[in-house]
Each structure stands twice: as structure tokens, then as C-alpha cells.
Design a protein around this motif. Structure first.
Motif, PDB file in Angstrom:
ATOM      1  N   HIS A  64      39.374  58.517 -64.704  1.00 56.52           N
ATOM      2  CA  HIS A  64      39.854  57.186 -65.205  1.00 56.52           C
ATOM      3  C   HIS A  64      40.946  58.169 -66.105  1.00 56.52           C
ATOM      4  O   HIS A  64      42.251  58.204 -65.956  1.00 56.52           O
ATOM      5  CB  HIS A  64      39.062  56.881 -66.752  1.00 56.52           C
ATOM      6  CG  HIS A  64      39.734  56.759 -67.693  1.00 56.52           C
ATOM      7  ND1 HIS A  64      41.319  55.872 -67.780  1.00 56.52           N
ATOM      8  CD2 HIS A  64      39.843  57.261 -69.148  1.00 56.52           C
ATOM      9  CE1 HIS A  64      41.646  55.170 -68.895  1.00 56.52           C
ATOM     10  NE2 HIS A  64      40.774  56.232 -69.902  1.00 56.52           N
ATOM     11  N   ASP A  65      40.806  59.899 -65.981  1.00 59.97           N
ATOM     12  CA  ASP A  65      41.830  60.746 -66.519  1.00 59.97           C
ATOM     13  C   ASP A  65      40.646  61.902 -66.233  1.00 59.97           C
ATOM     14  O   ASP A  65      39.482  61.923 -65.344  1.00 59.97           O
ATOM     15  CB  ASP A  65      42.037  61.256 -67.706  1.00 59.97           C
ATOM     16  CG  ASP A  65      40.333  60.808 -69.346  1.00 59.97           C
ATOM     17  OD1 ASP A  65      40.057  61.596 -68.631  1.00 59.97           O
ATOM     18  OD2 ASP A  65      40.763  60.627 -70.272  1.00 59.97           O
ATOM     19  N   GLN A 113      38.705  64.278 -67.335  1.00 59.36           N
ATOM     20  CA  GLN A 113      37.913  64.587 -68.077  1.00 59.36           C
ATOM     21  C   GLN A 113      36.325  63.172 -68.124  1.00 59.36           C
ATOM     22  O   GLN A 113      35.308  63.182 -68.786  1.00 59.36           O
ATOM     23  CB  GLN A 113      37.772  64.872 -69.648  1.00 59.36           C
ATOM     24  CG  GLN A 113      38.986  65.642 -69.782  1.00 59.36           C
ATOM     25  CD  GLN A 113      40.041  65.444 -69.903  1.00 59.36           C
ATOM     26  OE1 GLN A 113      40.163  64.698 -70.289  1.00 59.36           O
ATOM     27  NE2 GLN A 113      40.646  66.819 -69.500  1.00 59.36           N
ATOM     28  N   THR A 114      36.835  61.621 -67.353  1.00 57.56           N
ATOM     29  CA  THR A 114      36.489  60.910 -67.930  1.00 57.56           C
ATOM     30  C   THR A 114      36.076  59.690 -66.608  1.00 57.56           C
ATOM     31  O   THR A 114      37.391  59.943 -65.415  1.00 57.56           O
ATOM     32  CB  THR A 114      36.926  60.338 -68.261  1.00 57.56           C
ATOM     33  OG1 THR A 114      37.406  60.728 -69.641  1.00 57.56           O
ATOM     34  CG2 THR A 114      35.596  58.638 -69.252  1.00 57.56           C
ATOM     35  N   ILE A 115      34.915  59.991 -66.272  1.00 57.46           N
ATOM     36  CA  ILE A 115      34.231  58.753 -64.796  1.00 57.46           C
ATOM     37  C   ILE A 115      33.808  57.860 -65.341  1.00 57.46           C
ATOM     38  O   ILE A 115      33.711  57.165 -66.915  1.00 57.46           O
ATOM     39  CB  ILE A 115      33.148  59.823 -64.188  1.00 57.46           C
ATOM     40  CG1 ILE A 115      32.260  60.191 -64.371  1.00 57.46           C
ATOM     41  CG2 ILE A 115      34.397  61.364 -63.457  1.00 57.46           C
ATOM     42  CD1 ILE A 115      30.898  60.658 -63.919  1.00 57.46           C
ATOM     43  N   VAL A 116      34.285  56.826 -64.745  1.00 61.68           N
ATOM     44  CA  VAL A 116      34.080  55.527 -64.447  1.00 61.68           C
ATOM     45  C   VAL A 116      33.310  54.716 -62.999  1.00 61.68           C
ATOM     46  O   VAL A 116      33.175  55.670 -62.455  1.00 61.68           O
ATOM     47  CB  VAL A 116      35.013  54.979 -64.278  1.00 61.68           C
ATOM     48  CG1 VAL A 116      34.865  53.226 -64.755  1.00 61.68           C
ATOM     49  CG2 VAL A 116      36.071  54.251 -65.968  1.00 61.68           C
ATOM     50  N   PHE A 117      31.929  54.341 -64.215  1.00 64.69           N
ATOM     51  CA  PHE A 117      30.483  54.310 -62.918  1.00 64.69           C
ATOM     52  C   PHE A 117      29.842  53.379 -63.204  1.00 64.69           C
ATOM     53  O   PHE A 117      29.628  52.304 -64.491  1.00 64.69           O
ATOM     54  CB  PHE A 117      29.633  55.301 -62.755  1.00 64.69           C
ATOM     55  CG  PHE A 117      28.970  56.084 -63.853  1.00 64.69           C
ATOM     56  CD1 PHE A 117      27.835  55.188 -64.492  1.00 64.69           C
ATOM     57  CD2 PHE A 117      29.547  56.663 -63.938  1.00 64.69           C
ATOM     58  CE1 PHE A 117      27.671  55.774 -64.842  1.00 64.69           C
ATOM     59  CE2 PHE A 117      28.782  56.875 -65.324  1.00 64.69           C
ATOM     60  CZ  PHE A 117      27.548  56.940 -66.171  1.00 64.69           C
ATOM     61  N   ASN A 144      47.205  53.700 -61.843  1.00 67.55           N
ATOM     62  CA  ASN A 144      47.842  54.509 -63.416  1.00 67.55           C
ATOM     63  C   ASN A 144      47.276  55.178 -64.335  1.00 67.55           C
ATOM     64  O   ASN A 144      47.829  54.935 -65.753  1.00 67.55           O
ATOM     65  CB  ASN A 144      49.011  53.594 -63.781  1.00 67.55           C
ATOM     66  CG  ASN A 144      48.155  51.971 -64.204  1.00 67.55           C
ATOM     67  OD1 ASN A 144      47.123  51.768 -64.475  1.00 67.55           O
ATOM     68  ND2 ASN A 144      49.433  51.266 -64.655  1.00 67.55           N
ATOM     69  N   ARG A 145      46.087  54.386 -64.542  1.00 67.75           N
ATOM     70  CA  ARG A 145      44.820  54.930 -64.947  1.00 67.75           C
ATOM     71  C   ARG A 145      44.150  54.016 -65.601  1.00 67.75           C
ATOM     72  O   ARG A 145      44.368  54.327 -66.916  1.00 67.75           O
ATOM     73  CB  ARG A 145      44.696  56.382 -64.628  1.00 67.75           C
ATOM     74  CG  ARG A 145      44.744  56.866 -63.856  1.00 67.75           C
ATOM     75  CD  ARG A 145      43.080  57.222 -62.997  1.00 67.75           C
ATOM     76  NE  ARG A 145      42.822  57.853 -61.571  1.00 67.75           N
ATOM     77  CZ  ARG A 145      42.928  57.482 -60.998  1.00 67.75           C
ATOM     78  NH1 ARG A 145      41.992  56.345 -60.275  1.00 67.75           N
ATOM     79  NH2 ARG A 145      42.677  58.725 -59.367  1.00 67.75           N
ATOM     80  N   ARG A 146      45.473  53.038 -66.200  1.00 64.19           N
ATOM     81  CA  ARG A 146      45.476  52.048 -67.338  1.00 64.19           C
ATOM     82  C   ARG A 146      44.398  51.293 -67.180  1.00 64.19           C
ATOM     83  O   ARG A 146      43.823  50.498 -68.239  1.00 64.19           O
ATOM     84  CB  ARG A 146      46.951  51.909 -67.650  1.00 64.19           C
ATOM     85  CG  ARG A 146      47.102  50.702 -68.714  1.00 64.19           C
ATOM     86  CD  ARG A 146      48.031  50.950 -69.391  1.00 64.19           C
ATOM     87  NE  ARG A 146      47.887  49.895 -70.640  1.00 64.19           N
ATOM     88  CZ  ARG A 146      48.725  50.248 -71.552  1.00 64.19           C
ATOM     89  NH1 ARG A 146      49.602  50.857 -71.433  1.00 64.19           N
ATOM     90  NH2 ARG A 146      48.108  49.263 -72.768  1.00 64.19           N
ATOM     91  N   TYR A 147      43.756  50.261 -65.968  1.00 65.81           N
ATOM     92  CA  TYR A 147      42.848  49.565 -66.298  1.00 65.81           C
ATOM     93  C   TYR A 147      41.890  49.707 -65.026  1.00 65.81           C
ATOM     94  O   TYR A 147      41.901  50.876 -64.055  1.00 65.81           O
ATOM     95  CB  TYR A 147      43.936  47.913 -65.849  1.00 65.81           C
ATOM     96  CG  TYR A 147      44.794  47.538 -65.905  1.00 65.81           C
ATOM     97  CD1 TYR A 147      45.248  47.104 -67.695  1.00 65.81           C
ATOM     98  CD2 TYR A 147      46.493  48.260 -65.932  1.00 65.81           C
ATOM     99  CE1 TYR A 147      46.450  46.708 -68.130  1.00 65.81           C
ATOM    100  CE2 TYR A 147      47.937  47.820 -65.747  1.00 65.81           C
ATOM    101  CZ  TYR A 147      47.403  47.745 -67.999  1.00 65.81           C
ATOM    102  OH  TYR A 147      48.791  47.355 -68.264  1.00 65.81           O
ATOM    103  N   ILE A 148      41.600  48.846 -64.991  1.00 65.44           N
ATOM    104  CA  ILE A 148      39.691  49.144 -64.103  1.00 65.44           C
ATOM    105  C   ILE A 148      39.674  47.253 -63.659  1.00 65.44           C
ATOM    106  O   ILE A 148      39.730  46.326 -64.777  1.00 65.44           O
ATOM    107  CB  ILE A 148      38.742  48.852 -64.777  1.00 65.44           C
ATOM    108  CG1 ILE A 148      37.509  49.397 -63.285  1.00 65.44           C
ATOM    109  CG2 ILE A 148      38.427  49.321 -65.717  1.00 65.44           C
ATOM    110  CD1 ILE A 148      36.122  50.341 -64.381  1.00 65.44           C
ATOM    111  N   ALA A 149      39.251  47.170 -62.297  1.00 64.48           N
ATOM    112  CA  ALA A 149      38.853  45.107 -61.717  1.00 64.48           C
ATOM    113  C   ALA A 149      37.311  45.494 -61.244  1.00 64.48           C
ATOM    114  O   ALA A 149      37.439  46.292 -61.522  1.00 64.48           O
ATOM    115  CB  ALA A 149      39.924  45.051 -60.979  1.00 64.48           C
ATOM    116  N   ILE A 150      36.821  44.470 -62.473  1.00 58.77           N
ATOM    117  CA  ILE A 150      35.466  44.564 -62.283  1.00 58.77           C
ATOM    118  C   ILE A 150      34.923  43.067 -61.188  1.00 58.77           C
ATOM    119  O   ILE A 150      35.732  42.003 -62.478  1.00 58.77           O
ATOM    120  CB  ILE A 150      34.797  45.015 -63.191  1.00 58.77           C
ATOM    121  CG1 ILE A 150      34.366  46.777 -63.939  1.00 58.77           C
ATOM    122  CG2 ILE A 150      33.229  44.666 -62.716  1.00 58.77           C
ATOM    123  CD1 ILE A 150      34.165  46.331 -65.248  1.00 58.77           C
ATOM    124  N   ALA A 151      34.700  43.019 -60.057  1.00 57.42           N
ATOM    125  CA  ALA A 151      33.978  41.508 -59.896  1.00 57.42           C
ATOM    126  C   ALA A 151      32.542  41.456 -59.603  1.00 57.42           C
ATOM    127  O   ALA A 151      31.808  42.531 -59.802  1.00 57.42           O
ATOM    128  CB  ALA A 151      34.304  42.073 -58.058  1.00 57.42           C
TER     129      ALA A 151
END
Length: 168
Positions: free
Chosen positions: A25-26, A28-32, A68-75
Motif C-alpha cells: 500500500h505504501d 510501510q504497509t503490506i496488504v494481504f 496510485n495506491r489509493r484503492y483495492i479491488a477484492i473479488a
């Protein structure tokens, strides 16, 4: 008498079956994905924030963070395949996308365009339909079948790029 409500503080584990299962995400931040949640883990502060899965979901199938690291799409898989777009800063839902153009109960891959305005979603079996969305308007701009049922040539990964790819 008050009733205590349990809320997660820490979740451990990674759902490896999810397409695009880890992203930044940035710095310092990971998304999982983990369990039925999507986790934002800050490696410096060692804190977690959660995006919970939908109530009627049979589980996440794909995720992607916008360029742009602003959104996440989750299916998510379900009676009807759905994609939920979240704002990564506020963790609020921005859009829920689904389409009558596909027969599949899941999307197997997602990709944002380089400008983060469009989203490509690859549907799974039986019809393997690729959808091209203007996601902020919830509008499907184009769709096409990407697999030939006679050859069982399934597509499991999609991408959108702003240059021409040449095969060698």
C-alpha cells in the motif's frame, strides 16, 4: 447488562490461493488476504487494519491494489461473482461490481489500468469472460470470451499496460 463484542486485533496467515495475494500500500504497509479478511499490516508500527469479507461470500478469489495506491479491488466467490472496491485510506467501500454478462461464480484475476480508472476482471469457468470496467461508474465498457471450451485453455492472470508487449 452489556454484551461484549469480539473484534479481531491480530490475524496471522496468508491465503495463498488468492490471485495477487500480496501488495504494497505504501513503503510501510503490506496488504494481504488472511481468512475471510484482507489485512493492512504496517511493518514499522506493527499494527493491523482489517477489510472484512462480505457476509454472503464463499471467499476471496483475487485482489489488486491500484497503481496510485489509493484503492483495492477484492473479488469474492458466491452465487454471483462480485468485486468490491475499497478506499485504502478510509477503508470504506467505494463500489460493488457485478455483471449479468458472466455465468461464473468467481473472478480469477483482476488488474487496474495504469491511471487507476479502469479495471479488468477475468471470470472463471464455465464461460471465462473478460470484463473491462469503468469502475467508478460501474459500467462494463467491453466483454469477451477468453477461452475455447474445446481446448480447455483457461486464463488465470490478466494485466493492463500502457505499452505494447512483443513476444519473442
Amino acid at each position: 447488562m452489556s454484551i461484549a463484542i469480539a473484534q479481531p486485533r491480530h490475524i496471522f496467515g496468508l491465503r495463498s490461493s488468492i490471485a495477487g495475494n500480496i501488495a504494497f500500500h505504501d513503503e510501510q504497509t503490506i496488504v494481504f488476504p488472511s481468512g475471510a479478511n484482507c489485512i493492512l499490516y504496517n511493518t514499522d508500527a506493527k499494527t493491523q487494519r482489517f477489510i472484512p469479507g462480505s457476509e454472503k461470500s464463499e471467499g476471496m478469489t483475487a485482489m489488486v491494489v491500484s497503481p496510485n495506491r489509493r484503492y483495492i479491488a477484492i473479488a469474492e466467490k458466491g452465487e454471483k461473482a462480485t468485486i468490491t472496491i475499497y478506499d485504502l485510506h478510509s477503508l470504506r467501500k467505494r463500489k460493488i461490481l457485478s455483471s449479468p454478462d458472466i455465468q461464473s461464480s468467481e473472478f480469477v484475476s483482476l488488474a487496474f489500468s495504469p491511471d487507476s480508472k479502469y479495471l479488468v476482471a477475468q471470470g472463471g469457468k464455465p464461460d471465462w469472460t473478460l470484463l473491462y470496467w469503468t469502475w467508478e461508474k460501474s459500467k462494463v465498457m467491453a466483454s469477451t470470451k477468453t477461452s475455447n471450451p474445446q481446448t480447455n485453455g483457461a486464463i488465470y492472470q490478466v494485466c493492463l499496460v500502457n505499452f505494447i508487449c512483443n513476444a519473442l
